[in-house]
Design a protein around this motif. Structure first.
Motif, PDB file in Angstrom:
ATOM      1  N   ASP A  49      10.152   7.099   1.186  1.00  0.00           N
ATOM      2  CA  ASP A  49      10.967   8.289   1.461  1.00  0.00           C
ATOM      3  C   ASP A  49      10.664   8.863   2.850  1.00  0.00           C
ATOM      4  O   ASP A  49      11.579   9.248   3.580  1.00  0.00           O
ATOM      5  CB  ASP A  49      10.735   9.368   0.403  1.00  0.00           C
ATOM      6  N   LEU A  50       9.387   8.915   3.214  1.00  0.00           N
ATOM      7  CA  LEU A  50       9.008   9.426   4.527  1.00  0.00           C
ATOM      8  C   LEU A  50       9.569   8.551   5.647  1.00  0.00           C
ATOM      9  O   LEU A  50      10.009   9.062   6.680  1.00  0.00           O
ATOM     10  CB  LEU A  50       7.486   9.520   4.651  1.00  0.00           C
ATOM     11  N   ILE A  51       9.574   7.247   5.436  1.00  0.00           N
ATOM     12  CA  ILE A  51      10.140   6.331   6.435  1.00  0.00           C
ATOM     13  C   ILE A  51      11.629   6.600   6.595  1.00  0.00           C
ATOM     14  O   ILE A  51      12.139   6.680   7.714  1.00  0.00           O
ATOM     15  CB  ILE A  51       9.870   4.861   6.043  1.00  0.00           C
ATOM     16  N   ALA A  52      12.330   6.766   5.490  1.00  0.00           N
ATOM     17  CA  ALA A  52      13.771   7.032   5.553  1.00  0.00           C
ATOM     18  C   ALA A  52      14.054   8.350   6.277  1.00  0.00           C
ATOM     19  O   ALA A  52      14.962   8.431   7.111  1.00  0.00           O
ATOM     20  CB  ALA A  52      14.360   7.059   4.146  1.00  0.00           C
ATOM     21  N   ILE A  53      13.275   9.373   5.980  1.00  0.00           N
ATOM     22  CA  ILE A  53      13.473  10.669   6.629  1.00  0.00           C
ATOM     23  C   ILE A  53      13.141  10.574   8.116  1.00  0.00           C
ATOM     24  O   ILE A  53      13.889  11.075   8.961  1.00  0.00           O
ATOM     25  CB  ILE A  53      12.616  11.758   5.948  1.00  0.00           C
ATOM     26  N   PHE A  61      10.255   7.631  16.150  1.00  0.00           N
ATOM     27  CA  PHE A  61       9.997   7.332  14.740  1.00  0.00           C
ATOM     28  C   PHE A  61       8.516   7.472  14.389  1.00  0.00           C
ATOM     29  O   PHE A  61       8.159   8.129  13.407  1.00  0.00           O
ATOM     30  CB  PHE A  61      10.493   5.922  14.411  1.00  0.00           C
ATOM     31  N   ALA A  62       7.640   6.855  15.159  1.00  0.00           N
ATOM     32  CA  ALA A  62       6.211   6.865  14.836  1.00  0.00           C
ATOM     33  C   ALA A  62       5.659   8.286  14.834  1.00  0.00           C
ATOM     34  O   ALA A  62       4.853   8.649  13.969  1.00  0.00           O
ATOM     35  CB  ALA A  62       5.447   6.000  15.831  1.00  0.00           C
ATOM     36  N   GLN A 134      12.638  -4.677   0.089  1.00  0.00           N
ATOM     37  CA  GLN A 134      12.077  -4.911  -1.249  1.00  0.00           C
ATOM     38  C   GLN A 134      11.829  -3.594  -1.973  1.00  0.00           C
ATOM     39  O   GLN A 134      12.159  -3.437  -3.142  1.00  0.00           O
ATOM     40  CB  GLN A 134      10.762  -5.688  -1.147  1.00  0.00           C
ATOM     41  N   ARG A 135      11.233  -2.617  -1.271  1.00  0.00           N
ATOM     42  CA  ARG A 135      10.925  -1.334  -1.901  1.00  0.00           C
ATOM     43  C   ARG A 135      12.165  -0.527  -2.220  1.00  0.00           C
ATOM     44  O   ARG A 135      12.155   0.287  -3.142  1.00  0.00           O
ATOM     45  CB  ARG A 135       9.987  -0.533  -1.012  1.00  0.00           C
ATOM     46  N   ALA A 136      13.212  -0.735  -1.440  1.00  0.00           N
ATOM     47  CA  ALA A 136      14.468  -0.036  -1.712  1.00  0.00           C
ATOM     48  C   ALA A 136      15.202  -0.690  -2.875  1.00  0.00           C
ATOM     49  O   ALA A 136      16.285  -0.251  -3.245  1.00  0.00           O
ATOM     50  CB  ALA A 136      15.351  -0.034  -0.465  1.00  0.00           C
TER      51      ALA A 136
END
Length: 186
Positions: A49-53, A61-62, A134-136
């Motif tokens: 979720d944090l990556i998507a946000i 991004f980083a 995979q996680r999605a």
């Protein structure tokens, strides 16, 4: 779980920031290893979720993901510690390169090193992309979505902003009209 100190947050993200070859996406496995596996500051699902946000927010991004994690663990000071830890290595490396660039600009060895690094950078970006898929929980029914989005951006020149907006609307509509089960209710 909370970080023990701001220094620990800074040090962890500084270590991650040193290996930014390939940009923020190449850092995903490093961030995940440190934050999810080693320190257990964030759960694996929450990391997705944090990556998507972080991807959908303006900015680097980083640094976005570092700020989100730092804020979650230690509020504003944690966000500052993780942001500085992530950005400082790149700043120092770029500053050093800028100081000495003229001396190495036409050096064949340096050019060969950069040619060798390029394929590794592609792999550093590809691996997190596959893991995110995979996680999605992409499957044969949903795999067309990222493929269509990538093709629209690459082949048709559609702005990623439109893709994000369309995805948000599509996700909202899907969630609104999806039949709810007992486990879906809040």
């Amino acid at each position: 779980m909370k970080a023990d100190s701001y220094w620990e947050l800074f040090r962890t993200f500084f270590r991650i920031g040193i290996f930014t070859l390939g940009g923020g996406y190449a850092m995903i496995p490093l961030i995940e290893e440190e934050v999810v596996n080693r320190h257990k500051w964030v759960e694996r699902e929450e990391m997705l979720d944090l990556i998507a946000i972080a991807q959908s927010c303006p900015g680097v991004f980083a640094i976005n993901i570092a700020i989100f994690i730092g804020y979650k663990l230690q509020k504003m000071r944690g966000a500052i510690a993780t942001a500085l830890g992530t950005a400082l290595p790149s700043f120092l490396i770029i500053l050093t390169i800028a100081i000495f660039f003229k001396q190495f600009e036409d050096n064949r060895v340096v050019a060969a090193i950069f040619r060798g690094i390029r394929p590794a950078v592609v792999a550093l970006i590809a691996v997190p992309t596959f893991r995110l898929g995979q996680r999605a929980q992409l499957n044969r029914y949903t795999l067309w979505i990222p493929i269509a989005c990538a093709l629209a951006i690459w082949a048709l020149g559609v702005s990623p902003i439109y893709i994000i907006i369309l995805a948000a609307v599509g996700g909202y509509l899907y969630g609104k009209f999806q039949p709810r089960t007992n486990t879906d209710q809040i």
